[in-house]
Write an enzyme that holds these catalytic residues in place. Structure first.
Site, PDB file in Angstrom:
ATOM      1  N   VAL A  49      35.598  40.545  39.398  1.00 44.19           N
ATOM      2  CA  VAL A  49      34.354  40.708  39.501  1.00 44.19           C
ATOM      3  C   VAL A  49      34.222  40.935  37.838  1.00 44.19           C
ATOM      4  CG1 VAL A  49      32.456  42.061  39.805  1.00 44.19           C
ATOM      5  CG2 VAL A  49      33.851  41.457  41.429  1.00 44.19           C
ATOM      6  N   CYS A  50      34.972  41.931  37.123  1.00 44.93           N
ATOM      7  CA  CYS A  50      34.966  42.306  35.877  1.00 44.93           C
ATOM      8  C   CYS A  50      34.916  40.887  34.797  1.00 44.93           C
ATOM      9  CB  CYS A  50      35.982  43.102  35.494  1.00 44.93           C
ATOM     10  SG  CYS A  50      35.883  44.810  36.386  1.00 44.93           S
ATOM     11  N   THR A  51      35.714  40.103  35.108  1.00 45.39           N
ATOM     12  CA  THR A  51      36.091  39.124  34.426  1.00 45.39           C
ATOM     13  C   THR A  51      34.645  38.058  34.276  1.00 45.39           C
ATOM     14  OG1 THR A  51      38.399  39.029  35.041  1.00 45.39           O
ATOM     15  CG2 THR A  51      37.429  36.575  34.376  1.00 45.39           C
TER      16      THR A  51
END
Length: 222
Positions: free
Chosen positions: A45-47
């Site tokens: 998700v962070c990517t």
């Protein structure tokens, strides 16, 4: 320490980042700033989120907003991860992460800003220490906290909404207006209750009175 609230001065700190050593307040300077945390490097998700922030760099620049990320990882991990972000982000559009990412492996800044996860038992490192959740702080040039958001680790943020709020705050500071539900830049705004009808005739000659306490007006902005 007490929870940070809207109107508080954002705590200052020094940190190592992918763009070098910073003193936070000096780094902000006369700009607005968005400090946003992500649970961890090399996570899916962070990517997607950091790639989106990189692609929106011009949107932030034209609003005089600096963005800075943070997670409980070290600089070496950040630098390796940026390559993944740029590579995957390229599937959506040109992606080049230029904004700094703070290294906070000892979690000092994460604790200072109350970013650590108290809910998700899976959002922890190998030692069982909590990672950060997806917090957002919008900070104005006076270093005042104007917005806080907290998303769970499982849910990516909506940066259209974050930019929309920045627009609302900046317009409100300049024009004595507030913004209605689902407002977007260019749409009618609400005349601030502190503005009398006599003042409104001068400030907002096209305003409309809908209720004794509700007046709207078109507003031309850059």
């Amino acid at each position: 320490m007490p929870a940070l609230r809207l109107g508080n001065i954002a705590p200052d700190f020094e940190a190592e980042t992918t763009a070098g050593h910073i003193k936070f307040h000096d780094w902000i300077g006369d700009s607005w700033a968005i400090l946003f945390s992500h649970p961890g490097d090399f996570t899916p998700v962070c990517t997607t989120e950091l790639g989106e922030v990189a692609r929106r760099s011009e949107d932030f620049k034209k609003r005089n907003v600096k963005v800075i990320g943070i997670s409980a990882n070290g600089l070496e991990e950040h630098e390796r991860w940026v390559k993944d972000i740029n590579s995957f982000g390229g599937k959506v559009g040109p992606t080049d992460v230029q904004f700094p990412i703070i290294a906070d492996p000892d979690r000092k800044i994460s604790v200072l800003y109350d970013m650590l996860d108290e809910q998700d038992a899976t959002n922890r490192d190998a030692k069982g220490l909590p990672f950060t959740i997806r917090t957002v702080f919008v900070i104005d040039p006076k270093k005042t906290i104007r917005l806080t958001l907290a998303y769970p680790a499982s849910t990516g943020r909506n940066f259209d909404e974050i930019i929309r709020v920045v627009d609302s705050l900046q317009i409100g500071d300049k024009h004595r207006v507030t913004t209605p539900v689902n407002w977007k830049k260019g749409e009618d705004v609400i005349v601030h209750p502190s503005v009398s009808n006599e003042e409104a005739k001068t400030l907002f000659p096209e305003f409309s009175q809908h209720l004794p306490y509700l007046r709207t007006t078109p507003l031309k902005v850059d």
